[in-house]
Motif scaffolding. Sequence first.
Motif, short mmCIF file in Angstrom:
data_model
loop_
_atom_site.label_atom_id
_atom_site.label_comp_id
_atom_site.label_asym_id
_atom_site.label_seq_id
_atom_site.Cartn_x
_atom_site.Cartn_y
_atom_site.Cartn_z
N HIS A 119 0.85 -1.20 0.00
CA HIS A 119 0.00 0.00 0.00
C HIS A 119 0.88 1.25 0.00
CE1 HIS A 119 -3.50 -2.53 0.74
NE2 HIS A 119 -2.79 -3.13 1.67
N GLN A 120 0.55 2.15 -0.88
CA GLN A 120 1.29 3.39 -1.03
C GLN A 120 0.73 4.46 -0.09
OE1 GLN A 120 4.01 3.41 -3.00
NE2 GLN A 120 3.55 1.24 -3.41
N GLY A 121 1.58 5.42 0.22
CA GLY A 121 1.12 6.59 0.97
C GLY A 121 1.09 6.42 2.47
N LEU A 122 1.61 5.32 3.00
CA LEU A 122 1.63 5.13 4.45
C LEU A 122 2.81 5.89 5.06
CD1 LEU A 122 0.89 1.31 4.78
CD2 LEU A 122 -0.67 3.20 5.28
N GLU A 123 2.60 6.40 6.25
CA GLU A 123 3.66 7.06 7.00
C GLU A 123 4.34 6.01 7.88
OE1 GLU A 123 5.77 10.63 8.03
OE2 GLU A 123 4.27 10.21 6.50
N VAL A 124 5.45 5.48 7.40
CA VAL A 124 6.14 4.39 8.11
C VAL A 124 7.18 5.01 9.05
CG1 VAL A 124 7.47 2.27 7.86
CG2 VAL A 124 5.79 2.91 6.11
N LEU A 125 6.99 4.81 10.35
CA LEU A 125 7.86 5.44 11.33
C LEU A 125 9.10 4.61 11.65
CD1 LEU A 125 5.25 6.88 13.86
CD2 LEU A 125 6.12 7.84 11.73
N VAL A 126 9.09 3.33 11.31
CA VAL A 126 10.23 2.45 11.59
C VAL A 126 10.66 1.78 10.30
CG1 VAL A 126 11.07 0.48 12.91
CG2 VAL A 126 9.40 2.01 13.94
N SER A 127 11.92 1.94 9.95
CA SER A 127 12.43 1.34 8.72
C SER A 127 13.10 0.00 9.02
CB SER A 127 13.43 2.28 8.05
OG SER A 127 14.52 2.54 8.92
N GLY A 128 13.33 -0.77 7.97
CA GLY A 128 14.06 -2.02 8.12
C GLY A 128 13.22 -3.22 8.48
N LYS A 129 11.90 -3.09 8.50
CA LYS A 129 11.02 -4.22 8.82
C LYS A 129 10.76 -5.01 7.53
CE LYS A 129 10.17 -3.12 13.18
NZ LYS A 129 10.48 -3.98 14.32
N THR A 130 11.41 -6.14 7.39
CA THR A 130 11.26 -6.93 6.17
C THR A 130 10.64 -8.30 6.43
OG1 THR A 130 13.53 -7.77 6.42
CG2 THR A 130 13.22 -5.79 5.07
N ASP A 131 10.40 -8.64 7.70
CA ASP A 131 9.80 -9.93 8.00
C ASP A 131 8.29 -9.87 7.77
OD1 ASP A 131 9.56 -8.12 10.06
OD2 ASP A 131 9.50 -9.64 11.63
N TYR A 132 7.61 -10.98 7.96
CA TYR A 132 6.18 -11.03 7.72
C TYR A 132 5.41 -10.29 8.81
CZ TYR A 132 7.18 -14.51 4.13
OH TYR A 132 7.65 -15.15 3.01
N SER A 133 4.18 -9.93 8.48
CA SER A 133 3.41 -9.02 9.31
C SER A 133 2.47 -9.71 10.30
CB SER A 133 2.60 -8.08 8.40
OG SER A 133 1.92 -7.10 9.14
N PHE A 134 1.91 -10.85 9.92
CA PHE A 134 0.90 -11.53 10.73
C PHE A 134 1.53 -12.73 11.45
CE2 PHE A 134 -2.54 -14.50 11.57
CZ PHE A 134 -3.57 -13.68 12.00
N VAL A 135 1.46 -12.78 12.82
CA VAL A 135 0.83 -11.80 13.67
C VAL A 135 1.90 -10.92 14.30
CG1 VAL A 135 -1.17 -13.24 14.19
CG2 VAL A 135 0.79 -13.37 15.68
N SER A 136 1.48 -9.82 14.92
CA SER A 136 2.42 -8.88 15.52
C SER A 136 3.08 -9.47 16.77
CB SER A 136 1.68 -7.59 15.89
OG SER A 136 2.47 -6.78 16.73
N ASP A 137 4.41 -9.53 16.77
CA ASP A 137 5.13 -10.01 17.95
C ASP A 137 4.93 -9.07 19.14
OD1 ASP A 137 6.22 -12.39 17.09
OD2 ASP A 137 8.06 -11.49 16.31
N HIS A 138 4.96 -7.78 18.88
CA HIS A 138 4.80 -6.82 19.98
C HIS A 138 3.44 -6.97 20.65
CE1 HIS A 138 8.37 -4.91 18.29
NE2 HIS A 138 8.41 -4.10 19.34
N ALA A 139 2.38 -7.10 19.84
CA ALA A 139 1.05 -7.29 20.41
C ALA A 139 0.96 -8.62 21.15
CB ALA A 139 0.00 -7.23 19.30
N THR A 140 1.59 -9.65 20.61
CA THR A 140 1.58 -10.96 21.24
C THR A 140 2.27 -10.93 22.59
OG1 THR A 140 1.58 -12.07 19.08
CG2 THR A 140 2.27 -13.37 20.97
N ILE A 141 3.46 -10.34 22.63
CA ILE A 141 4.24 -10.30 23.86
C ILE A 141 3.53 -9.52 24.95
CG2 ILE A 141 6.37 -9.39 24.89
CD1 ILE A 141 7.75 -10.03 22.20
N THR A 142 3.07 -8.31 24.62
CA THR A 142 2.47 -7.47 25.65
C THR A 142 1.16 -8.06 26.17
OG1 THR A 142 1.50 -6.12 23.87
CG2 THR A 142 3.53 -5.31 24.91
#
Length: 235
Positions: free
Chosen positions: A102-125
């Motif tokens: 998707h174009q036009g997103l404001e990405v605040l963190v660069s270098g994320k090349t792994d898969y998206s589902f599911v979120s590790d951060h959401a899982t951990i917290t």
Amino acid sequence: MAGLAESGSNPDVDLLYDINGLAKDAPHWFDRVVEFVGEYGLLLAMILLVLGCWWSVRRRGAEDAASSVAALVWAPLAAAVAVLVNVPIRGFVERPRPFFDHQGLEVLVSGKTDYSFVSDHATITMAMAVGLFVANRRFGVVGIGVALLEGFCRVYMGVHYPTDVVGGFALGTAVALLLSPVAMALLTPVAKAVERSPRVGWVIRARGRSYEGQGSVVSGARGERVGAEERDLAA
């Protein structure tokens, strides 16, 4: 899942743009704060919550202190188990990060090349929050609030879809709750053994609390001896 991500006409993508769009309108300094909080700060907050709950349980020294500490130990272990469970899930779903499709997103963190589902951060917290809730309701409610904020930040940062976050919440909750009986059965006897130890018992109870009951017994026995001596003298 990946097919849904390719379309911009589904609620998941629409909500992604709505939440991430807030980053475009926010001041630059605010985005940098959210970047740090979403990447590191809230994970640190969860750790501090667990430590704070442990300190409260230890200082209070209630009868169920050992089982409460066992539940607190389970909280980070549940997060670790949930992340391990997520490894094959990510490999099976193979959902790219939202900014790849998707174009036009404001990405605040660069270098994320792994898969998206599911979120590790959401899982951990969420796994830690649910484990914390098992140990202490008051701290657990705060932890769940932190986990929900983490999920919002991940979408705000443009690195996850909302369903990535929801999936992480579900995975963390399932692991923490479903494995909790087994974990408590294994960890509680260990915590009770630690509680009885004269060297490391302070991990479960403060030293004053640890020997409070013993002190009462000693005082009672001493009083009985004094009473007996007085009766002997009177005789």
